[in-house]
Design a protein around this motif. Sequence first.
Motif, PDB file in Angstrom:
ATOM      1  N   VAL A 110       0.863  -1.182   0.000  1.00 28.27           N
ATOM      2  CA  VAL A 110       0.000   0.000   0.000  1.00 28.27           C
ATOM      3  C   VAL A 110       0.896   1.227   0.000  1.00 28.27           C
ATOM      4  O   VAL A 110       1.701   1.418   0.915  1.00 28.27           O
ATOM      5  CB  VAL A 110      -0.928  -0.008   1.236  1.00 28.27           C
ATOM      6  N   PHE A 111       0.762   2.070  -1.032  1.00 28.31           N
ATOM      7  CA  PHE A 111       1.609   3.255  -1.157  1.00 28.31           C
ATOM      8  C   PHE A 111       0.940   4.257  -2.091  1.00 28.31           C
ATOM      9  O   PHE A 111      -0.102   3.980  -2.691  1.00 28.31           O
ATOM     10  CB  PHE A 111       3.011   2.890  -1.666  1.00 28.31           C
ATOM     11  N   GLY A 112       1.538   5.429  -2.208  1.00 29.49           N
ATOM     12  CA  GLY A 112       0.973   6.491  -3.020  1.00 29.49           C
ATOM     13  C   GLY A 112       1.178   6.274  -4.511  1.00 29.49           C
ATOM     14  O   GLY A 112       2.137   5.628  -4.946  1.00 29.49           O
ATOM     15  N   PHE A 113       0.269   6.848  -5.308  1.00 28.67           N
ATOM     16  CA  PHE A 113       0.311   6.720  -6.761  1.00 28.67           C
ATOM     17  C   PHE A 113       1.637   7.188  -7.350  1.00 28.67           C
ATOM     18  O   PHE A 113       2.129   6.615  -8.326  1.00 28.67           O
ATOM     19  CB  PHE A 113      -0.838   7.517  -7.385  1.00 28.67           C
ATOM     20  N   SER A 114       2.217   8.234  -6.760  1.00 23.00           N
ATOM     21  CA  SER A 114       3.457   8.766  -7.328  1.00 23.00           C
ATOM     22  C   SER A 114       4.551   7.703  -7.362  1.00 23.00           C
ATOM     23  O   SER A 114       5.367   7.678  -8.287  1.00 23.00           O
ATOM     24  CB  SER A 114       3.935   9.993  -6.545  1.00 23.00           C
ATOM     25  N   PHE A 115       4.565   6.804  -6.370  1.00 26.86           N
ATOM     26  CA  PHE A 115       5.579   5.746  -6.344  1.00 26.86           C
ATOM     27  C   PHE A 115       5.282   4.684  -7.400  1.00 26.86           C
ATOM     28  O   PHE A 115       6.205   4.103  -7.981  1.00 26.86           O
ATOM     29  CB  PHE A 115       5.680   5.136  -4.946  1.00 26.86           C
ATOM     30  N   LEU A 116       4.011   4.433  -7.670  1.00 28.86           N
ATOM     31  CA  LEU A 116       3.662   3.542  -8.773  1.00 28.86           C
ATOM     32  C   LEU A 116       4.067   4.174 -10.097  1.00 28.86           C
ATOM     33  O   LEU A 116       4.650   3.514 -10.968  1.00 28.86           O
ATOM     34  CB  LEU A 116       2.152   3.277  -8.766  1.00 28.86           C
ATOM     35  N   ASP A 117       3.797   5.466 -10.230  1.00 31.42           N
ATOM     36  CA  ASP A 117       4.117   6.184 -11.458  1.00 31.42           C
ATOM     37  C   ASP A 117       5.622   6.162 -11.738  1.00 31.42           C
ATOM     38  O   ASP A 117       6.044   6.009 -12.889  1.00 31.42           O
ATOM     39  CB  ASP A 117       3.605   7.622 -11.335  1.00 31.42           C
ATOM     40  N   GLN A 118       6.416   6.308 -10.684  1.00 30.65           N
ATOM     41  CA  GLN A 118       7.865   6.333 -10.848  1.00 30.65           C
ATOM     42  C   GLN A 118       8.464   4.927 -11.023  1.00 30.65           C
ATOM     43  O   GLN A 118       9.631   4.800 -11.395  1.00 30.65           O
ATOM     44  CB  GLN A 118       8.517   7.016  -9.643  1.00 30.65           C
ATOM     45  N   ASN A 119       7.665   3.885 -10.759  1.00 34.08           N
ATOM     46  CA  ASN A 119       8.159   2.503 -10.861  1.00 34.08           C
ATOM     47  C   ASN A 119       7.260   1.657 -11.758  1.00 34.08           C
ATOM     48  O   ASN A 119       7.113   0.449 -11.542  1.00 34.08           O
ATOM     49  CB  ASN A 119       8.244   1.874  -9.466  1.00 34.08           C
ATOM     50  N   SER A 120       6.672   2.298 -12.767  1.00 36.20           N
ATOM     51  CA  SER A 120       5.721   1.601 -13.631  1.00 36.20           C
ATOM     52  C   SER A 120       6.367   0.483 -14.445  1.00 36.20           C
ATOM     53  O   SER A 120       5.673  -0.388 -14.966  1.00 36.20           O
ATOM     54  CB  SER A 120       5.042   2.593 -14.574  1.00 36.20           C
ATOM     55  N   ASP A 121       7.694   0.476 -14.536  1.00 31.71           N
ATOM     56  CA  ASP A 121       8.380  -0.604 -15.242  1.00 31.71           C
ATOM     57  C   ASP A 121       8.502  -1.862 -14.383  1.00 31.71           C
ATOM     58  O   ASP A 121       8.781  -2.949 -14.894  1.00 31.71           O
ATOM     59  CB  ASP A 121       9.779  -0.145 -15.675  1.00 31.71           C
ATOM     60  N   ARG A 122       8.248  -1.708 -13.064  1.00 31.82           N
ATOM     61  CA  ARG A 122       8.413  -2.842 -12.151  1.00 31.82           C
ATOM     62  C   ARG A 122       7.124  -3.248 -11.443  1.00 31.82           C
ATOM     63  O   ARG A 122       7.010  -4.384 -10.985  1.00 31.82           O
ATOM     64  CB  ARG A 122       9.461  -2.496 -11.074  1.00 31.82           C
ATOM     65  N   LEU A 123       6.182  -2.318 -11.337  1.00 31.44           N
ATOM     66  CA  LEU A 123       4.989  -2.548 -10.538  1.00 31.44           C
ATOM     67  C   LEU A 123       3.719  -2.258 -11.319  1.00 31.44           C
ATOM     68  O   LEU A 123       3.736  -1.504 -12.297  1.00 31.44           O
ATOM     69  CB  LEU A 123       4.997  -1.648  -9.285  1.00 31.44           C
ATOM     70  N   HIS A 124       2.615  -2.834 -10.885  1.00 31.73           N
ATOM     71  CA  HIS A 124       1.311  -2.405 -11.368  1.00 31.73           C
ATOM     72  C   HIS A 124       0.352  -2.337 -10.185  1.00 31.73           C
ATOM     73  O   HIS A 124       0.576  -2.946  -9.140  1.00 31.73           O
ATOM     74  CB  HIS A 124       0.777  -3.291 -12.492  1.00 31.73           C
ATOM     75  N   GLY A 125      -0.721  -1.563 -10.370  1.00 36.03           N
ATOM     76  CA  GLY A 125      -1.674  -1.362  -9.298  1.00 36.03           C
ATOM     77  C   GLY A 125      -2.935  -2.174  -9.509  1.00 36.03           C
ATOM     78  O   GLY A 125      -3.394  -2.356 -10.644  1.00 36.03           O
TER      79      GLY A 125
END
Length: 351
Positions: free
Chosen positions: A247-262
């Motif tokens: 569970v974390f903020g969208f900005s961290f997903l945005d900055q790690n979109s090559d490794r993570l998905h929501g």
Amino acid sequence: MKLSTPIAAIAAILALGAGAQAQQRDQIRIVGSSTVFPFSTAVAESFGAKTRFSTPVVESTGSGGGLRLFCAGVGLDQPDITNASRRMHASEYERCQNNGVREITEVRIGFDGIVLGAADHGNPPMEITLTQLWLALAAEVPADETCSSFVANPYSRWSDIDPSLPGQRIEVFGPPPTSGTRDAFVELAMQGGAEGIACMAELKDSDGDRFEGIASRIREDGSWVDAGENDNAIVQTLTNTPDAFGVFGFSFLDQNSDRLHGAIVNGMTPEFEDIADGTYPISRSLYFYVKNQHADLVPGLAEYVAEFTSDDAWGEYGYLTDRGLIPLPDGEREAMGEAARSLTAMTQAPE
């Protein structure tokens, strides 16, 4: 200058010491939310590069921890600004007032979504409802359809809740109780999910305090793991734990979109537009608070606020949007910017 009494001599020495101290701090000190930390750091670096002032020092202490430090008092040994991924509570405002922090400017900087993220190994994102998420993470769940009694959460795998969910065990890394992200997740996801159960919605109407107590409690049997204030650490953990969620903020997903998905929540994907218009169900506002009484003590405080609220920074095409900040609508942003740059103080406690 002749001093007539020892007391006068001591007072003069203390005054000289205070004057020397005033010359010693030429850096703005910022504490608070780990979610707002990357935005504040970007502004601090830009501010230090383009102005005559020193680059501010930014610490990630969590929203609750930052507000405790901010409200401790006025003086050069206290922080000037605190970041928050939720609004200041009325009790925190009262603590500030009691400790002499009486002039506070509240700056709402934009929006963020809270993501249930996982490592992207080519598998599709999980689709889940808020109610299913609550059933997965609540400390207690209803024993029957009347909510007359509750039992310790019996679900060990996502598929125990619904066969459509993954078969792996429930393991979620999330922020601790001092985090604003945790506060917002509890309010929006946990309480919001609990309301999806008919008898829990009835309980909210009949006994709001009891509902909140049950709906807000996160399980402590290992399925939820407090992972500290650093969202980057949660992201790193997920890359090394293929079946876990975070569970974390969208900005961290945005900055790690090559490794993570929501995860897709209530049919909505955590995307910029859906968070901005509120259709993504776990969306919240982000803030920072300024100690106005420090404006004449610490060089550059007003100028830092002006940089943060400039179109170059928080505007629709500003450098903060490149880091995942979802800006306020134009009219709201203009009004908030004017109030921030004039250091307009809050006149009452937050609701």
